[in-house]
Design an enzyme around this catalytic site. Structure first.
Site, short mmCIF file in Angstrom:
data_model
loop_
_atom_site.label_atom_id
_atom_site.label_comp_id
_atom_site.label_asym_id
_atom_site.label_seq_id
_atom_site.Cartn_x
_atom_site.Cartn_y
_atom_site.Cartn_z
N ILE A 151 -8.93 -12.31 22.94
CA ILE A 151 -10.38 -12.47 23.02
C ILE A 151 -11.09 -11.67 21.94
O ILE A 151 -12.28 -11.87 21.69
CB ILE A 151 -10.95 -12.06 24.41
N ASP A 152 -10.39 -10.74 21.28
CA ASP A 152 -11.05 -9.80 20.37
C ASP A 152 -11.53 -10.43 19.06
O ASP A 152 -12.34 -9.83 18.36
CB ASP A 152 -10.11 -8.63 20.05
N GLN A 286 -14.25 -10.46 31.35
CA GLN A 286 -14.38 -11.14 30.05
C GLN A 286 -13.15 -11.97 29.70
O GLN A 286 -13.22 -12.92 28.93
CB GLN A 286 -14.60 -10.10 28.94
O1 F6P Z 1 -6.90 -7.24 23.30
C1 F6P Z 1 -7.57 -7.78 24.40
C2 F6P Z 1 -8.15 -6.68 25.26
O2 F6P Z 1 -8.83 -7.29 26.34
C3 F6P Z 1 -9.05 -5.69 24.55
O3 F6P Z 1 -10.34 -6.20 24.34
C4 F6P Z 1 -8.97 -4.51 25.47
O4 F6P Z 1 -9.18 -3.32 24.76
C5 F6P Z 1 -7.56 -4.57 26.00
O5 F6P Z 1 -7.10 -5.89 25.80
C6 F6P Z 1 -7.41 -4.20 27.44
O6 F6P Z 1 -6.06 -4.14 27.74
P1 F6P Z 1 -5.47 -4.15 29.22
O7 F6P Z 1 -5.54 -5.55 29.74
O8 F6P Z 1 -4.07 -3.68 29.07
O9 F6P Z 1 -6.31 -3.24 30.06
#
Ligand code: F6P
Length: 363
Positions: A151-152, A286
């Site tokens: 999503i980034d 999100q």
């Molecule tokens: O890379 C996608 C993402 O949703 C980032 O936006 C966020 O920093 C991270 O993954 C969160 O990771 P996790 O799902 O391990 O908490």
């Protein structure tokens, strides 16, 4: 015949299922044998049920579903050479030497490292008696392709990545929702959005949604950011605005490199403006829910192209990453795209935006 496996890795993203479906069906249409791997790289490390052969109907009715039906995982085992050796053995035992990985930049660089090491891993497996010489010879090189699922929207060279559009919709919907409660109380909300090191979601939500001030990592807030933010919020209030929203990208740091959190901003607003602001951390909402129409068709297109790339590859070819660029789907050299992505913060800091946004290879 050609045998191809597909896996999803890293954080899930809306649209991954559409990409998996397109990979499977395109490859089947091209007479390949197709395997889906469950739980990301862990599935190939563990083998067994983690690698299963699939047909056309196995990917029916998933296009519209969020997440990834084959599961994802941030595999520690695959980061170790021993884990990768087991993964190579399990793939070769299934006769698979083509792999498509849908995931973030870490997952894609993992694929490239695996491809590099593949001949050595096979040699070790022959030596230890885990594979026959014939098996190793028949699958002497790993081929495949990467697709950016995150999503980034953080791959340099790609205009968008799987899930970014859906996540942006989630954020903008949340901002619309928050604005009515904010307006009722004449309140400020500080909203933290995801994106890791990338400010794409925050910046675009700021433009598309309700927002008075936004903090993003690409332009680290300078020494005046507190004054400027407070002046902007005050100006809005004086103009009769009842709701105020400050967006904070989760990866933002100040000019000294200290992280700025939504709670820091809340504290500043209390101290400077006497405002009793509320913090909303949107979090994994999100990444949840079904993909937008864009993420469905774009991911389908990317998955289709990835299958063409992986099945058309010759032993020894560099891995491509399949992505959308200037409205067209094409391929970039995976290693270069990942390297450029990791160089971005530095490139932008020195003002060399051109360097950050241009990339060798074209679509
Ligand atoms: O890379 C996608 C993402 O949703 C980032 O936006 C966020 O920093 C991270 O993954 C969160 O990771 P996790 O799902 O391990 O908490």
């Amino acid at each position: 015949g050609r045998r191809l496996a597909v896996l999803t890795s890293g954080g899930d993203a809306q649209g991954m299922n559409a990409a998996v479906r397109a990979v499977v069906r395109t490859a089947l249409a091209l007479d390949a044998e197709v395997y889906m791997v469950t739980e990301g790289y862990q599935g190939i490390v563990d083998g067994g049920d983690g690698i299963c052969r699939v047909g056309w109907d196995d990917v029916g009715s998933i296009l519209h579903r969020g997440g990834t039906i084959i599961g994802t995982f941030r595999s520690r085992d695959f980061r170790e050479r021993q884990g990768r050796r087991r993964a190579a053995r399990n793939l070769v035992e299934h006769g698979i030497d083509r792999l498509i990985v849908i995931g973030g930049d870490g997952s894609l660089s993992g694929l490239d490292a695996f491809r590099e090491e593949w001949p050595d891993l096979l040699a070790e497996l022959v030596e230890s008696g885990d594979l026959s010489k014939e098996q190793a010879q028949e699958h002497s090189m790993l081929m495949g392709a990467g697709v950016v699922g995150s999503i980034d929207n953080d791959l340099v060279g790609a205009d968008t990545t799987i899930g970014a559009d859906s996540a942006l919709h989630r954020i903008v919907d949340a901002l619309d929702d928050l604005s009515s409660t904010a307006a009722s109380h004449q309140r400020t909300f500080v909203v933290e959005v995801m994106g890791r090191h990338c400010g794409y979601l925050a910046l675009n939500a700021a433009v598309a949604g309700v927002c008075d001030y936004v903090l993003i990592p690409e332009t680290p807030p300078g020494p005046q950011w507190v004054d400027r933010m407070c002046a902007e919020l005050t100006r809005g209030r004086n103009a009769g605005r009842r709701e105020s929203i400050v967006l904070v990208a989760e990866g933002v740091h100040d000019a000294q490199g200290e992280p700025i959190t939504a709670h820091d901003v809340q504290g500043v607003l209390k101290e400077r403006l006497g405002e009793d602001a509320r913090v909303t951390i949107l979090g994994h909402v999100q990444r949840g829910g079904s993909p937008s129409a864009f993420d469905r068709w774009m991911s389908t297109w990317l998955g289709h192209e990835a299958a063409l790339a992986a099945l058309g590859a010759e032993p020894g070819d560099q891995l491509p990453v399949v992505c959308e660029r200037n409205g067209r789907v094409g391929r970039l050299p995976l290693v270069d795209a990942v390297r450029a992505t990791r160089e971005v913060p530095e490139a932008i800091e020195v003002g060399d935006v051109e360097k950050a946004t241009s990339l060798r290879g074209d679509t």
